[in-house]
Design a protein around this motif. Structure first.
Motif, PDB file in Angstrom:
ATOM      1  N   LEU A 165       0.829  -1.202   0.000  1.00 49.18           N
ATOM      2  CA  LEU A 165       0.000   0.000   0.000  1.00 49.18           C
ATOM      3  C   LEU A 165       0.871   1.265   0.000  1.00 49.18           C
ATOM      4  O   LEU A 165       0.521   2.264  -0.632  1.00 49.18           O
ATOM      5  N   ASN A 166       2.001   1.217   0.702  1.00 46.71           N
ATOM      6  CA  ASN A 166       2.900   2.375   0.662  1.00 46.71           C
ATOM      7  C   ASN A 166       3.462   2.573  -0.738  1.00 46.71           C
ATOM      8  O   ASN A 166       3.628   3.702  -1.195  1.00 46.71           O
ATOM      9  N   VAL A 186       1.939   1.812  -3.449  1.00 45.64           N
ATOM     10  CA  VAL A 186       0.847   2.370  -4.256  1.00 45.64           C
ATOM     11  C   VAL A 186       0.868   3.896  -4.168  1.00 45.64           C
ATOM     12  O   VAL A 186       0.737   4.595  -5.172  1.00 45.64           O
ATOM     13  N   VAL A 187       1.094   4.394  -2.929  1.00 53.96           N
ATOM     14  CA  VAL A 187       1.137   5.853  -2.752  1.00 53.96           C
ATOM     15  C   VAL A 187       2.403   6.428  -3.404  1.00 53.96           C
ATOM     16  O   VAL A 187       2.335   7.364  -4.187  1.00 53.96           O
ATOM     17  N   HIS A 204       2.465   6.036  -7.092  1.00 57.03           N
ATOM     18  CA  HIS A 204       1.260   6.523  -7.717  1.00 57.03           C
ATOM     19  C   HIS A 204       0.660   5.430  -8.618  1.00 57.03           C
ATOM     20  O   HIS A 204       0.343   5.662  -9.785  1.00 57.03           O
TER      21      HIS A 204
END
Lengths: 136, 146, 335
Positions: free
Chosen positions: C237-238, C240-241, C244
């Motif tokens: 998930l990190n 993904v951030v 982007h």
């Protein structure tokens, strides 16, 4: 360094046909409820077709705020406007899932830009974009 | 430890403004104890759920915060108490989807999934006490769900 | 001092704590001869043994520290100057006196130890680095007792035998507790190191690969337990951030078995990614595993799956509107 507790004001910006709502810091329950009421009225009076709720500045979403977000989306949908929740932080997403709140009806996007792009697409449900196919 | 004095606290829960203080205090205490960001978020969210229960169903009460140790482990214990009507059917209150008021029915059951230890005591007519504990750097509980 | 009558009460009621690490026997210096506590006669004013020991420690602070400075533990740790060793010894004596003052001789959590915990940790760490086992370090700590006990025996030589014995017992308890504190501190240092390394190992075992602009993948190898799943979820998930990424691929080709727990973790990761506005694809479910999953009645439900990492990448590219064409065929699109 901590956001002002209980910010009583939520900035709502109109960009063409879209309302951009920016949630920040830690909200009072009453502020969130007020926002929910005000948004319905604004959607009708301003005649917008989309609402983007930017929650990238929100450190926690509990079941109360989760419910407010889901209800805003449901209300907007009745008023023919689509809602996208943008920028949820990983820690918040993990916690919501652990809490049992996956908010299946909610459209989501990585950030406000992606959310805008999503809303610009035709209403026909395609599975392109940052959101999953709609499930019944 | 010198941090103990910054962590230990007893906060009133009388209004939705108090919920904000509860969340901020738990966040700061968890950060001081060395909880990671995700664990901090889980603990703050659990505190928010439980404090709202205390406020909405218990008619208000308080939260006590205390650091705890066990062996080499450090943790945070939160105790929410009210003298409200109590919970008639605890099992049902802890099951998913149960709700006696506002919310998505995630209150008690949801909060339980966010912490390592969860105890609830309730006497009908005499109030409810919920005590939760989470430990630094411990993986989430393994749950045997269907 | 405000103890007297209450003191004799404690004395006669037999509440003097017994040493928990064995009888009061020890070695004198390098002698191999085991010696009983020397007995002496004559009386003196009564205090509780704990407070007697406290006063003794305060009176003899300098001498005790001097003697300790010659013990292997202090000699080996404070190699630069003897004065430093003596100062460190004094700090330990002060801590012991403080603990005795609080009458918590048997309590390793006594506040008095707080100040010397770090120093004890430094000493035991330095000894472990020199190659000593924890048991050897513990023995070196035990060796600190006889010098103090000798001083105590000499000083209370005039006292009735039972008084001396009670004081010796208290002192031995106190020294035993000091040893517990030191060993505890050393162990928790070790535990902290293990915890850090375990986390590092988990992170190393979870590489995130950027496959395309907006597509990240985590190839999972090995067993997924609760702790690892948590790290995988956070890492993905990190990424993904940071990257982007609109698409995240979890490739489980290298995961030997999928049980209900693993299935649950996969579904949680997918749900969390979706809340953030990304789509998560699970790839690499081998036929045997698919069969087991069906047998177990595991339903990945809403999770989007693809047979291989290549198929998953193909799907994501298609969704992003990227066409992959072979130059030879002159533009046949990728399925």
């Amino acid at each position: 360094m901590y956001p002002r507790p209980g910010a009583g004001h939520v900035p709502v910006l109109r960009l063409g046909d879209i309302l951009l709502v920016t949630l920040q810091g830690d909200l009072y329950d009453s502020t969130a409820q007020q926002l929910q009421q005000d948004l319905s009225e604004t959607i009708v009076s301003a005649g917008v077709t989309g609402v983007v709720i930017d929650i990238s500045g929100v450190e926690i979403v509990d079941s109360f705020l989760g419910r407010v977000l889901a209800e805003i989306a449901a209300q907007a949908s009745l008023l023919a406007a689509r809602t996208v929740v943008a920028g949820m932080r990983p820690a918040v997403a993990i916690t919501l899932v652990e809490l049992g709140l996956t908010l299946p009806g909610l459209r989501t996007a990585l950030d406000t830009q992606a959310a805008m792009a999503l809303l610009e697409q035709p209403v026909v449900l395609s599975h392109a974009g940052g959101t999953r196919r709609e499930r019944a | 430890m010198s941090t103990a004095s910054e962590i230990e606290a007893c906060l009133p829960i009388r209004s939705d403004m108090d919920l904000v203080w509860v969340r901020q205090h738990v966040r700061q205490a968890a950060a001081l104890l060395g909880f990671g960001l995700v664990d901090q978020t889980k603990l703050v969210t659990a505190a928010s759920e439980l404090a709202r229960n205390t406020l909405v169903h218990g008619g208000g009460g308080q939260m006590d915060v205390a650091p705890v140790t066990a062996g080499f482990g450090r943790g945070l214990r939160l105790t929410f108490s009210d003298s409200g009507p109590g919970i008639a059917d605890l099992d049902r209150a802890l099951s998913d989807g149960y709700t006696s008021g506002d919310g998505l029915g995630m209150g008690l059951g949801g909060a339980r999934r966010l912490v390592h230890e969860f105890e609830v005591e309730s006497t009908e007519g005499a109030g409810t006490t919920v005590r939760v504990t989470s430990w630094v750097n411990r993986p989430p509980r393994v749950r045997e769900e269907g | 001092m405000p103890h007297g009558s209450g003191a004799s009460l404690e004395w006669s009621s037999g509440r003097v704590t017994a040493p928990f690490h064995g009888p009061v026997r020890y070695r004198y210096g390098n002698d191999d001869e085991e010696t009983q506590v020397p007995e002496h006669e004559a009386g003196g004013p009564l205090g509780t043994p704990t407070l007697e020991v406290r006063d003794f420690l305060r009176r003899r602070r300098e001498q005790i520290a001097q003697r300790w400075a010659d013990e292997p533990l202090f000699r080996a740790v404070f190699t630069l100057s003897r004065d430093e060793a003596v100062e460190a010894g004094k700090a330990v004596v002060d801590a012991l006196a403080q603990v005795a003052d609080a009458r918590r001789a048997e309590d390793s959590d006594a506040a008095g130890f707080t100040g010397v915990r770090e120093q004890l940790a430094r000493m035991s760490t330095s000894r472990s680095r020199a190659g000593l086992s924890l048991a050897q370090v513990s023995n070196e700590l035990a060796a600190l007792w006889p010098p103090v006990d000798n001083l105590l025996a000499a000083e209370l030589a005039e006292r009735p035998v039972e008084e001396l014995r009670a004081c010796t017992t208290t002192l031995s308890t106190l020294m035993g507790t000091l040893r517990v504190v030191a060993v505890q501190t050393a162990l928790s240092e070790g535990q902290a190191l293990i915890d850090r390394q375990r986390l590092q190992l988990l992170e190393v075992a979870t590489p995130v690969i950027r496959l395309w602009d907006g597509i990240v993948a985590v190839p999972l190898i090995g067993t997924l337990d609760s702790a690892r799943s948590q790290v995988v979820m956070e890492t993905l998930l990190n990424a993904v951030v940071d990257q982007h990424a609109r698409f995240a691929i979890l490739d489980i080709t290298g995961v030997p078995t999928v049980d209900s727990l693993v299935a649950q973790h996969l579904m949680k990761t997918v749900a969390a990614a979706r809340l953030m506005g990304a789509e998560c694809v699970v790839s690499g479910i081998r036929p045997a595993i698919a069969q087991t999953m069906v047998h177990l009645g595991l339903d990945l439900g809403s999770v989007l799956t693809r047979a291989s990492l290549a198929d998953a990448l193909g799907y994501c590219l298609h969704e992003l509107g990227v066409a992959v064409s072979s130059p030879a065929a002159g533009g046949a699109g990728h399925r």
